[in-house]
Design a protein around this motif. Structure first.
Motif, short mmCIF file in Angstrom:
data_model
loop_
_atom_site.label_atom_id
_atom_site.label_comp_id
_atom_site.label_asym_id
_atom_site.label_seq_id
_atom_site.Cartn_x
_atom_site.Cartn_y
_atom_site.Cartn_z
N UNK A 11 0.79 -1.23 0.00
CA UNK A 11 0.00 0.00 0.00
C UNK A 11 0.82 1.27 0.00
N UNK A 12 2.11 1.16 0.33
CA UNK A 12 2.99 2.33 0.34
C UNK A 12 4.02 2.20 -0.78
N UNK A 13 4.06 3.19 -1.67
CA UNK A 13 5.03 3.16 -2.75
C UNK A 13 6.44 3.40 -2.20
N UNK A 14 7.39 2.64 -2.70
CA UNK A 14 8.75 2.72 -2.20
C UNK A 14 9.62 3.68 -3.00
N UNK A 15 9.16 4.05 -4.21
CA UNK A 15 9.99 4.89 -5.06
C UNK A 15 11.06 4.08 -5.74
N UNK A 16 11.66 4.64 -6.76
CA UNK A 16 12.68 3.92 -7.54
C UNK A 16 13.84 3.46 -6.66
N UNK A 17 14.36 4.37 -5.86
CA UNK A 17 15.48 4.02 -5.00
C UNK A 17 15.12 2.96 -3.97
N UNK A 18 13.91 3.08 -3.43
CA UNK A 18 13.46 2.11 -2.44
C UNK A 18 13.28 0.73 -3.03
N UNK A 19 12.76 0.67 -4.26
CA UNK A 19 12.58 -0.62 -4.93
C UNK A 19 13.93 -1.28 -5.21
N UNK B 147 15.29 -2.64 -2.03
CA UNK B 147 14.52 -3.79 -1.53
C UNK B 147 14.86 -5.06 -2.31
N UNK B 148 14.94 -4.94 -3.64
CA UNK B 148 15.24 -6.13 -4.44
C UNK B 148 16.71 -6.54 -4.29
N UNK B 149 17.58 -5.56 -4.17
CA UNK B 149 19.00 -5.85 -3.94
C UNK B 149 19.17 -6.59 -2.61
N UNK B 150 18.52 -6.07 -1.57
CA UNK B 150 18.62 -6.69 -0.24
C UNK B 150 18.02 -8.09 -0.24
N UNK B 151 16.88 -8.26 -0.89
CA UNK B 151 16.24 -9.58 -0.94
C UNK B 151 17.14 -10.60 -1.63
N UNK B 152 17.75 -10.20 -2.74
CA UNK B 152 18.65 -11.11 -3.46
C UNK B 152 19.86 -11.45 -2.61
#
Length: 208
Positions: free
Chosen positions: A113-121, A124-129
């Motif tokens: 429900x909360x947009x993370x923005x380009x930097x946040x995305x 998030x994907x870098x950290x998840x990987x």
């Protein structure tokens, strides 16, 4: 017979992960389920992706990246609906920064429900990987060569001696009117093993 030489000089090794791994990373109510798998070909990749899409059918995004081949020269990154280069590339970046290949990493996102923005995305994907790799075990593998050999019984001792000296793996064997074996060994030994086999009388060899 030629000496084996220094095996550390062979350029036939690569790094991958030992098994599958999974976990959950959260950022501002969004959930990122991460997975890593050792894979050998695109068919295995498709199977893993299909299974995750079936299990997490209600997720908004199934982003992934993979690399194949000793030098990771086959690769792909997919954002699956996220902004361009915000998901697949950060995942692929973690594969490359860890010098891995023959690996698939998938990150399944449930939007909170909360947009993370380009930097946040990207983060998030870098950290998840990174967490998917951390939850696994990095191992060193060798590129393997397989050959099929056919030979008469009288030279069996010569063949078995060669197999024992170089610790070759017997994938299969069949003893009928003659003998047939499928052998596997590291690519760095290819020239030595094939030339040694070809020196055995009446032996026929085919690289698989």
């Amino acid at each position: 017979m030629s000496d084996l030489g220094d095996e550390s000089t062979f350029e036939d090794t690569f790094f991958t992960v030992r098994r599958s791994s999974e976990g959950l990373y959260k950022d501002r109510s969004s959930k990122f389920f991460y997975f890593s798998f050792p894979v050998k070909n695109e068919e295995e990749i498709k199977t893993h992706l299909a299974e995750l899409r079936k299990k997490y059918y209600d997720a908004r995004h199934h982003c992934f990246a993979w690399a194949l081949g000793k030098d990771a020269d086959q690769f792909r990154a997919n954002d699956d609906g996220e902004p361009n280069h915000s998901a697949g590339d950060p995942i692929l970046g973690q594969i490359r920064s860890n010098n891995l290949t023959n690996i698939l990493i998938v990150v399944v996102r449930y939007f909170g429900g909360t947009k993370l923005g380009m930097g946040g995305l990207i983060q998030a994907y870098k950290t998840s990987a990174a967490l998917a790799i951390e939850a696994n075990e990095i191992i060193e593998e060798r590129v393997k060569i397989s050959v099929s050999i056919q030979f008469p019984y009288p030279v069996m001792n010569d063949v078995m001696k060669l197999i024992k000296i170089h610790d070759l793996q017997i994938l299969s064997q069949e003893m009928t009117l003659g003998c047939e074996m499928k052998l596997e060994f590291r690519k760095g030994l290819e020239e030595l093993i094939i030339s040694s086999l070809e020196e055995i009388k009446d032996l026929e060899l085919t690289v698989i």
